[in-house]
Design an enzyme around this catalytic site. Sequence first.
Site, PDB file in Angstrom:
ATOM      1  N   CYS A 274      19.797 -45.556 -15.951  1.00  0.00           N
ATOM      2  CA  CYS A 274      18.894 -46.695 -16.148  1.00  0.00           C
ATOM      3  C   CYS A 274      18.714 -47.087 -17.610  1.00  0.00           C
ATOM      4  CB  CYS A 274      17.554 -46.435 -15.483  1.00  0.00           C
ATOM      5  SG  CYS A 274      16.559 -45.120 -16.239  1.00  0.00           S
ATOM      6  N   HIS A 332      11.635 -44.769 -15.367  1.00  0.00           N
ATOM      7  CA  HIS A 332      12.671 -45.766 -15.094  1.00  0.00           C
ATOM      8  C   HIS A 332      12.591 -46.808 -16.201  1.00  0.00           C
ATOM      9  CE1 HIS A 332      15.578 -48.204 -13.196  1.00  0.00           C
ATOM     10  NE2 HIS A 332      14.744 -49.135 -12.791  1.00  0.00           N
ATOM     11  N   ASP A 355      15.954 -56.038 -14.349  1.00  0.00           N
ATOM     12  CA  ASP A 355      16.399 -54.651 -14.172  1.00  0.00           C
ATOM     13  C   ASP A 355      17.868 -54.644 -13.758  1.00  0.00           C
ATOM     14  OD1 ASP A 355      16.759 -52.000 -13.687  1.00  0.00           O
ATOM     15  OD2 ASP A 355      15.016 -51.768 -12.380  1.00  0.00           O
TER      16      ASP A 355
END
Length: 683
Positions: A274, A332, A355
């Site tokens: 991530c 995250h 994202d």
Amino acid sequence: MEDLKIQYVNLKQSENLEGHRTAGFNSADALVVRRGAPFRISVGLKGRPFNPMTDSLKIKVMLGQLCVIMPVTFSKRTPSSGWNAYVNPHGLNLLNPSIFISTPASASVGLYSFQLYVFTQGSQRSQASGKFILLCNPWCSEDAVYVPDEDQRKEYVESDSGLLFMGTAANLVSRPWSFDQYEPGVLEWCLNLLQVSPQHQKNRRLDYLNRNNPVYISRVVSAMINSEDDRGILKGNWSGDYRQGIHPSMWTGSGEILQQWAQSGYHPVKYGQCWVFAAVMCTVMRVLGIPCRVVTNFNSAHDTNGNLVIEEYYSETGKKLNLSKDSIWNFHVWVECWMTRRDVGSEMDGWQVLDPTPQERSGGVFCCGPAPVKAIRSQRINLLYDIPFVYAEVNADVHTVILGQGQVVSFSKDKEKVGSFICTKAVGLPRLQNITADYKYVKSPSSTLSSRSSTISEDSALRRAAPPKGVLVFLTLDKSPVAGEPICFTVKIINKHSVSKMMKVHLNAQAKEYNHSPLDTFWEKHGVIQLAPREVKVLRDQILSVQYVDAMDDNLINLAVVLEDMASRERVLASEEFNFASRELSIQVADEDAIVPNKEHTATVSFTNPFSQTVSGLLTVAGAGLMHKIHFRMPPLPPGERVSQRITFIPSMVGVKMLQASLSLSEINVTFRGFKMVSVNSI
């Protein structure tokens, strides 16, 4: 008399780059400018002077098959909403006139070509050509990405380095990252990302038209950072097996990733997780002129069924079980981009969540956003894009279940674990900024880094203990665990009953990747204690470094305690997931107040071995705008010993640059890092 002809076109590189805040970009054959502001070119004519009464100039600007043809006027009074070109009549040199080309603040981003024509009364024509790259313009109030604050523009558009925050909310780790947007080739590779996207390949004209909108651009980029649906940049891997590529934790900057992707013919780079996806996307967006920052959400929920509930399962002896499709990532990382949102209403202008980590499909592809942060906070889940998914990431409830012989023997809820802390790098400073309140209503404004304990507070533990009457258990770390030192913790047990209790005590420790359920148990302890009526008992224990060193691997630790009432068979659980604080590498720069471009300077990187065994490893030092990445092999270093490595660097540009170092040990799968901000002054 000789015919009037164009001899050359001068793009006035240095003047335009400085005026458009693009001086750091290096493009071999194109001028880099920002939309919504004029740029000047100089035209060399030969044959005779230009006669405004009989001669005329026209410019044709092309982006793919799109084009606009505009006459060059002798008045600056031209509409700002469209393309136009003019010659300033004051100080006009008829053999070397200057032409100002003005682009709309809503022009499409991309590589343009232009042709300049001169027409004479006898219809004779001469022409010359050139190229320019047009980017978004956060300095222009009419641009959809306008940011009014200069310090924020410097941080979110111009800064080529930053910090990524990882670990756990109680023990944050700041990882240096080089965004590399001014490194050679990066600008072209970011533009090529738009060219190889499915949207461009499917309908080039429509793609070029839509590139005027940062909402559209951000969705294209979000999908192109991962390679699930297209020729994207990064292949995700959370398996633990990275032999076919690079371990995600080994990347230190975006430039080498983009270079490898482009030079391979746009095959995905292996591998990303991530923070790598987010950091590379931040680079691309800053290159394109869209303000961007990297954001970390601690205890981030991945709610696969959309019920805003995450179930976590434990065994009777405190082992965390992998039984749920839902999960909580200890952290995250995504990005926020700044833009207006005319598609959903001006009240949603500002920061937008994007994202690029492939988790859920949006519009049929793996991308996410732009989701207005204001919509997440106000629960406007009916708006575009992907607001319900992001809302769950920061707001889901956690249900903790203890299973015994396949049956539920204990159950508790926690409404505050998920999204407990959300942060980004502070403007102009190498520290974090708490932005939790931007996403959700928080009870107290005191949730800053300085006030966050490195252990669980008793109030926090009380919320996670069940039942409130009976026997309570609290698990606290005595201090933030440091790699190479024992993990010291305390178990506090309170008997609320007026009768004695015999209790089984189960302690369990498992290594855990940040986004997965824990691995097998590597340490456990079991025993029996007796509690007198109303007694409070404190148990202290520790896990030695030799017991956890094989489980580190850049992992976190899930530590749990389960108490079992031997009479009633009731269970109560307390748990904590934590990371290790690594000692930072020390970086000292000689004469740091006298750093100037194009001159050799020196720095020293130092490391002290904290482990009880001899270690060796590979030291990597890099710094965008300072030096190319170099590697040093560190010889075996006994416990407690210190080693230093001298390096040299030659800055290539003025500004605040990041010198970073990482040391990957061979004997223990752990990496130590450090960074030093270096101010490069003009001569």
